[in-house]
Write a protein that holds these residues in place. Sequence first.
Motif, PDB file in Angstrom:
ATOM      1  N   GLY A   1       0.833  -1.441   0.218  1.00 67.76           N
ATOM      2  CA  GLY A   1       0.288   0.093  -0.071  1.00 67.76           C
ATOM      3  C   GLY A   1       0.864   0.877   0.197  1.00 67.76           C
ATOM      4  O   GLY A   1       0.251   2.160  -0.721  1.00 67.76           O
ATOM      5  N   PHE A   2       1.921   1.310   0.830  1.00 68.97           N
ATOM      6  CA  PHE A   2       2.863   2.377   1.061  1.00 68.97           C
ATOM      7  C   PHE A   2       3.482   3.312   0.086  1.00 68.97           C
ATOM      8  O   PHE A   2       3.508   4.089  -0.806  1.00 68.97           O
ATOM      9  N   GLN A   3       3.677   1.645  -0.921  1.00 64.32           N
ATOM     10  CA  GLN A   3       4.575   1.657  -2.529  1.00 64.32           C
ATOM     11  C   GLN A   3       3.865   2.723  -3.184  1.00 64.32           C
ATOM     12  O   GLN A   3       4.341   3.311  -4.245  1.00 64.32           O
ATOM     13  N   GLY A   4       2.838   1.462  -3.198  1.00 59.36           N
ATOM     14  CA  GLY A   4       1.805   1.405  -5.151  1.00 59.36           C
ATOM     15  C   GLY A   4       1.543   3.521  -4.424  1.00 59.36           C
ATOM     16  O   GLY A   4       1.427   3.699  -5.511  1.00 59.36           O
ATOM     17  N   GLY A   5       1.221   3.211  -3.554  1.00 54.52           N
ATOM     18  CA  GLY A   5       0.161   5.417  -2.595  1.00 54.52           C
ATOM     19  C   GLY A   5       1.933   6.052  -3.405  1.00 54.52           C
ATOM     20  O   GLY A   5       1.182   7.347  -4.230  1.00 54.52           O
ATOM     21  N   VAL A   6       2.649   5.284  -3.044  1.00 54.00           N
ATOM     22  CA  VAL A   6       3.517   7.126  -3.225  1.00 54.00           C
ATOM     23  C   VAL A   6       4.147   7.086  -4.928  1.00 54.00           C
ATOM     24  O   VAL A   6       4.282   8.178  -6.003  1.00 54.00           O
ATOM     25  N   VAL A   7       3.608   5.829  -6.143  1.00 53.31           N
ATOM     26  CA  VAL A   7       3.525   5.737  -7.124  1.00 53.31           C
ATOM     27  C   VAL A   7       2.511   6.265  -7.746  1.00 53.31           C
ATOM     28  O   VAL A   7       2.401   7.455  -8.589  1.00 53.31           O
ATOM     29  N   ILE A   8       1.899   6.411  -6.980  1.00 44.24           N
ATOM     30  CA  ILE A   8       0.056   7.123  -7.504  1.00 44.24           C
ATOM     31  C   ILE A   8       0.257   8.939  -7.550  1.00 44.24           C
ATOM     32  O   ILE A   8       0.562  10.204  -8.462  1.00 44.24           O
ATOM     33  N   ALA A   9       1.566   9.214  -6.120  1.00 50.04           N
ATOM     34  CA  ALA A   9       1.633  10.237  -5.626  1.00 50.04           C
ATOM     35  C   ALA A   9       2.255  11.068  -7.336  1.00 50.04           C
ATOM     36  O   ALA A   9       2.245  12.131  -7.116  1.00 50.04           O
ATOM     37  N   THR A  10       3.400  10.084  -7.431  1.00 54.77           N
ATOM     38  CA  THR A  10       3.894  11.153  -8.098  1.00 54.77           C
ATOM     39  C   THR A  10       3.395  10.706  -9.831  1.00 54.77           C
ATOM     40  O   THR A  10       3.564  11.877 -10.293  1.00 54.77           O
ATOM     41  N   GLY A  11       2.405   9.874  -9.685  1.00 53.55           N
ATOM     42  CA  GLY A  11       2.265  10.769 -11.254  1.00 53.55           C
ATOM     43  C   GLY A  11       1.303  11.374 -11.233  1.00 53.55           C
ATOM     44  O   GLY A  11       1.108  12.782 -12.042  1.00 53.55           O
ATOM     45  N   PHE A  12       0.394  11.989  -9.886  1.00 51.59           N
ATOM     46  CA  PHE A  12      -0.091  12.800  -9.850  1.00 51.59           C
ATOM     47  C   PHE A  12       0.606  14.322  -9.680  1.00 51.59           C
ATOM     48  O   PHE A  12       0.849  15.122 -10.095  1.00 51.59           O
ATOM     49  N   LEU A  13       2.081  14.247  -9.460  1.00 50.36           N
ATOM     50  CA  LEU A  13       3.188  15.151  -9.182  1.00 50.36           C
ATOM     51  C   LEU A  13       3.243  15.532 -11.110  1.00 50.36           C
ATOM     52  O   LEU A  13       3.653  16.708 -10.958  1.00 50.36           O
ATOM     53  N   LEU A  14       3.612  14.940 -11.866  1.00 50.21           N
ATOM     54  CA  LEU A  14       3.366  14.982 -13.113  1.00 50.21           C
ATOM     55  C   LEU A  14       2.788  15.786 -13.850  1.00 50.21           C
ATOM     56  O   LEU A  14       3.188  16.569 -15.092  1.00 50.21           O
TER      57      LEU A  14
END
Lengths: 228, 84
Positions: free
Chosen positions: A127-140
């Motif tokens: 959950g934690f790692q997946g959530g961070v990857v999603i936040a990275t997409g949002f950052l883009l």
Amino acid sequence: MISRWIAFIALILTALVLLPFVTMPVSEELTETAAYYLEKGPEELGAANLVTSIIVTYRGLDTLGEVAVLFFATTGVGLLLGKMGAREDKIHPASEILSTGASLLYPILLLFGAYIFIHGHLTPGGGFQGGVVIATGFLLLLLSQRVKKVNHTVMNLLESLSGAAYVGIGAAGLFLAGGFLDNRILPLGEFGRLFSAGAIPLIYVLVGLKVGTELSAILENMKGREPV
Amino acid sequence: MITVLMIVLGVMMIAGALLAVYMKNLTAAIIASGSVSLIASLMYLILAAPDVAMTEAAIGSGLTTVVFLYALSRMRGKKEEPRD
């Protein structure tokens, strides 16, 4: 100059005192707890990824605490930066390369994040790692200015609901299974399949959503505002 | 072989950390501190801890660097147009 030498000598003395801890021979045998997790973990909880079964079930309360810490950090950032006025005027437009690359990459990043937390009980990550990857997409999306404003009501609702559901599943374990955050409230299923390991995939999806929305909110707060 | 690789990576990490402290250019210093996290995540991967490596790569070298860069750009924006 002298005080610098004294500090240097003190550092070396401290290093010498701590040296036995570094060179101490590590025991070759597993401790009793580790041996129990290794032997009983797969059959008891049905999660192919042993790290997950420890993080989410055996030590699930710790993970709940970590998620709570992240929640308080996000709330603090929102409280500090939320009162400031929105910055509208002097945003430079994103370059062609950045906006094209972002629109190409962000769906893949969101999909990858979802893949990581859905398969948390089978493969490394959760959950934690997946959530961070999603936040990275949002950052883009934020950097390329494809998203100007975020709907805070929807994000806050998603975050609160997933957090409450996480605690709710944990409490359901108290009544239906062995204890708080016990994953055996749902059938364990076949070992190694997607629908297995009881409530672990459900918990990881909730944690992923919560972490993803929280970190996205931090990034949005950092970027979109300026001191008034 | 693994030992040699670990030593090389460790030396690179120390070099990155020293650069992060002593660089005059703050943007370059932030990038250097992000590279320390990236090498750390590689070492976690070699030590067979992929879960930790993923977290370190995403949080340490990804999000933290971006948050630092945002903070830096906001400090600069304040300096360029003094408010009264």
